[in-house]
Design an enzyme around this catalytic site. Structure first.
Site, PDB file in Angstrom:
ATOM      1  N   TRP A  77      13.148  10.908  12.083  1.00 36.29           N
ATOM      2  CA  TRP A  77      12.182  11.649  11.263  1.00 36.29           C
ATOM      3  C   TRP A  77      12.707  13.044  10.953  1.00 36.29           C
ATOM      4  CZ3 TRP A  77       7.134  14.310  13.131  1.00 36.29           C
ATOM      5  CH2 TRP A  77       6.321  14.616  12.025  1.00 36.29           C
ATOM      6  N   HIS A 141      22.677  14.786  20.332  1.00 36.30           N
ATOM      7  CA  HIS A 141      21.806  14.587  21.489  1.00 36.30           C
ATOM      8  C   HIS A 141      22.289  15.425  22.677  1.00 36.30           C
ATOM      9  CE1 HIS A 141      19.238  11.592  19.829  1.00 36.30           C
ATOM     10  NE2 HIS A 141      20.063  10.573  19.897  1.00 36.30           N
ATOM     11  N   SER A 171       9.070   4.936  24.660  1.00 36.60           N
ATOM     12  CA  SER A 171       9.878   4.672  23.473  1.00 36.60           C
ATOM     13  C   SER A 171      11.294   4.252  23.850  1.00 36.60           C
ATOM     14  CB  SER A 171       9.914   5.920  22.585  1.00 36.60           C
ATOM     15  OG  SER A 171      10.616   5.680  21.389  1.00 36.60           O
ATOM     16  N   GLY A 299       6.142   5.407  16.343  1.00 36.95           N
ATOM     17  CA  GLY A 299       6.108   6.827  16.037  1.00 36.95           C
ATOM     18  C   GLY A 299       4.777   7.486  16.348  1.00 36.95           C
TER      19      GLY A 299
END
Length: 331
Positions: A77, A141, A171, A299
């Site tokens: 996103w 990351h 998630s 999400g």
């Protein structure tokens, strides 16, 4: 080895065989393979190799913008939003005018904003990043302390997006179940590893704190965002993102509802249904082909309530509160 020279694959640890440079590092069975603790961060052996190469050979530029996230914190996103905002002069959105088909309609967000450490750099040299024109929009990351030193020295700007840790563990568990054929961890086992800090690029609290502390010290260099807050008020945060990227929305754009159009274009509902994101397979890490749809699940904020017991939630909350104590950062 000369500065800038790419080492041979044979001369660096690949994770396929034991290497002397990795032997001294603490190890622990991770979520799907053995993890090693490198400078306080849990990684796989190939990931350590990639980090070393990036720190030694990636050449930051002063106008680079890094999108930094802990895994499963809204990376896709954020990539979509930042790309749409930063490139709207070339690729108008909504009321912005013409410009042809927007790249987000035909390309996966993960491919429009490349990682600096992925695919693993002993398999895929950094030349592809070097060839990109400035201003580069890149992602990572990596925890802050493992970024190439020149990132801080040059004052490269960083957008950091974090997320409620209880949603992150859920998630991550769903993601690994989807992309790893031999993944066998039950949720309670994955949860126990997570609260021990043993998760890829973890512990999550160290990851968040590294960027939070840099944000507190230098807010002009690090924009610190929270997923839950962005979901609650995306218009406000997209405007904030545009200002940080030095491309604020004009009064004309605001009047033409361009901000709303950016939010709509980058919404989970819109992106997840596009053929480029809902079908096909790609290998973006190096050796692990994954369905493009694996980057889109729900999400949703608070989905952890459907999976964690009250006891588990309280346990993780207590650990996060203790680890972040005195920092000013809360979830």
């Amino acid at each position: 080895m000369a500065q800038g020279q790419q080492p041979d694959a044979e001369s660096i640890p690949t994770g396929e065989e034991e290497d002397d440079s990795l032997v001294p590092l603490p190890t622990r069975e991770g979520w799907w393979t053995t993890f090693v603790l490198y400078q306080g961060c849990w990684l796989t052996c190939p990931a350590v190799t990639s980090v070393l190469l990036v720190r030694d050979h990636f050449a930051p530029r002063h106008d680079d913008v890094l999108l930094a996230t802990y895994p499963k914190c809204g990376t896709t996103w954020l990539k979509a939003l930042a790309f749409a905002v930063a490139n709207r002069s070339h690729h108008p959105v909504g009321g912005g005018g013409g410009g042809g088909v927007h790249p987000l309609l035909t390309s996966h967000p993960q491919d429009l904003v490349p990682f600096i450490e992925l695919p693993f750099r002993h398999l895929h040299p950094l030349t592809a990043l070097d060839a990109l024109p400035s201003r580069r929009l890149l992602s990572t990351h990596l925890p802050h302390h493992l970024l190439p030193p020149r990132v801080d020295e040059l004052g490269c700007r960083i957008v950091y997006l974090c997320r409620e840790p209880k949603d992150v563990v859920i998630s991550t568990w769903h993601y690994m179940n989807k992309v790893t054929d031999d993944f066998s961890l039950e949720l309670d086992e994955a949860f126990d590893l997570f609260v021990d800090g043993v998760s890829i690029y973890g512990p999550i609290w160290n990851h968040c704190l590294g960027y939070w502390n840099k944000h507190v010290a230098d807010p002009d260099t690090v924009l610190f965002l929270k997923y839950d807050d962005m979901m609650a008020d995306p218009i406000k945060h997209v405007k904030k993102l545009a200002e940080f990227l030095r491309v604020p929305f004009t009064d004309e754009e605001v009047g033409a509802s361009v901000v709303e159009e950016v939010v709509r274009l980058c919404s989970f509902e819109k992106l997840s249904r596009l053929p480029v994101n809902s079908s096909g397979v790609a290998d973006r890490t190096g050796g692990r082909p994954m369905e493009n749809s694996s980057y889109f699940r729900k999400g949703k904020v608070g989905d952890w309530k459907n999976y964690l017991t009250e006891e588990m939630a309280k346990k993780l909350d207590a650990i996060i509160e203790e680890k972040l104590k005195g920092s000013g950062l809360t979830f």
